[in-house]
Design a protein around this motif. Sequence first.
Motif, mmCIF file in Angstrom:
data_model
loop_
_atom_site.group_PDB
_atom_site.id
_atom_site.type_symbol
_atom_site.label_atom_id
_atom_site.label_comp_id
_atom_site.label_asym_id
_atom_site.label_seq_id
_atom_site.Cartn_x
_atom_site.Cartn_y
_atom_site.Cartn_z
ATOM 1 N N THR A 88 37.088 12.885 -74.609
ATOM 2 C CA THR A 88 38.301 13.351 -73.948
ATOM 3 C C THR A 88 39.546 12.880 -74.688
ATOM 4 O OG1 THR A 88 37.180 13.409 -71.813
ATOM 5 C CG2 THR A 88 39.576 13.330 -71.766
ATOM 6 N N SER A 103 48.468 21.954 -65.435
ATOM 7 C CA SER A 103 47.038 22.303 -65.400
ATOM 8 C C SER A 103 46.380 22.127 -66.767
ATOM 9 C CB SER A 103 46.850 23.736 -64.900
ATOM 10 O OG SER A 103 47.431 24.656 -65.811
ATOM 11 N N PHE A 137 43.873 19.251 -67.538
ATOM 12 C CA PHE A 137 42.471 19.293 -67.129
ATOM 13 C C PHE A 137 41.554 19.796 -68.239
ATOM 14 C CE2 PHE A 137 44.683 19.591 -62.998
ATOM 15 C CZ PHE A 137 44.165 18.446 -62.426
ATOM 16 N N SER A 138 42.109 20.416 -69.238
ATOM 17 C CA SER A 138 41.304 20.977 -70.322
ATOM 18 C C SER A 138 40.503 19.918 -71.098
ATOM 19 C CB SER A 138 42.207 21.776 -71.266
ATOM 20 O OG SER A 138 41.514 22.205 -72.394
ATOM 21 N N PRO A 184 39.440 16.779 -70.290
ATOM 22 C CA PRO A 184 38.302 16.208 -69.546
ATOM 23 C C PRO A 184 37.202 17.229 -69.281
ATOM 24 C CG PRO A 184 40.372 15.626 -68.481
ATOM 25 C CD PRO A 184 40.694 16.603 -69.555
ATOM 26 N N LEU A 185 37.583 18.468 -69.041
ATOM 27 C CA LEU A 185 36.582 19.507 -68.812
ATOM 28 C C LEU A 185 35.732 19.719 -70.064
ATOM 29 C CD1 LEU A 185 35.604 21.676 -66.754
ATOM 30 C CD2 LEU A 185 37.179 23.244 -67.873
ATOM 31 N N LEU A 186 36.393 19.832 -71.207
ATOM 32 C CA LEU A 186 35.657 19.993 -72.465
ATOM 33 C C LEU A 186 34.824 18.751 -72.780
ATOM 34 C CD1 LEU A 186 38.369 21.770 -74.638
ATOM 35 C CD2 LEU A 186 36.261 22.775 -73.740
ATOM 36 N N PHE A 199 33.537 16.648 -70.580
ATOM 37 C CA PHE A 199 32.404 16.626 -69.649
ATOM 38 C C PHE A 199 31.292 17.562 -70.111
ATOM 39 C CE2 PHE A 199 30.302 18.489 -65.914
ATOM 40 C CZ PHE A 199 29.712 17.354 -65.382
ATOM 41 N N PHE A 200 31.655 18.799 -70.446
ATOM 42 C CA PHE A 200 30.629 19.749 -70.872
ATOM 43 C C PHE A 200 30.027 19.375 -72.224
ATOM 44 C CE2 PHE A 200 32.680 22.691 -67.769
ATOM 45 C CZ PHE A 200 31.580 22.822 -66.943
ATOM 46 N N LEU A 236 35.001 29.559 -74.031
ATOM 47 C CA LEU A 236 35.993 29.336 -72.981
ATOM 48 C C LEU A 236 37.351 29.917 -73.366
ATOM 49 C CD1 LEU A 236 35.168 25.701 -71.774
ATOM 50 C CD2 LEU A 236 34.790 27.847 -70.543
#
Length: 147
Positions: free
Chosen positions: A18, A41, A44-45, A47-49, A51-52, A89
Amino acid sequence: MKIKKRLSEMIMAFFVSTSLISILEGFLGMIFFPEVKMDYSAFFSPPLLGFFSVLLGLVTHSKKEPSVKQVLFRLGLHLVLIEILVFGLNYLSGNIFAPLVSEVLALSIALVFVAVYVILWLIDQKSAMQFNERLKVYQQENASGTK
């Protein structure tokens, strides 16, 4: 204990990923898209990337000790899956890049991928060195106590 260690490794990989993704997005955004202003917003990109990416890293693990070829194949597969994730994405959100931007992004993703594994390896090395030092102290204390 093994599950706890694996979970700890995944959490560490998440935070390292992250952090590096955030830095990468900042640099590439300033270079290729300086006119784009982000809203909250966008935070959030990364942490989302991250996490995945960590979830996709499950392809690198095996119950048995893998050979060098298997490790390299799995790392390559992990990188390809992350590249597909990022470009997929972006495509789904309507971001289609010029060829130069796509090439730079693909290379940057690979560099972040390598950097994450190098940082995690360095952390493991430091932990191993600390463990070995504590073991030496323990052995010396026990050796002197038994004489």
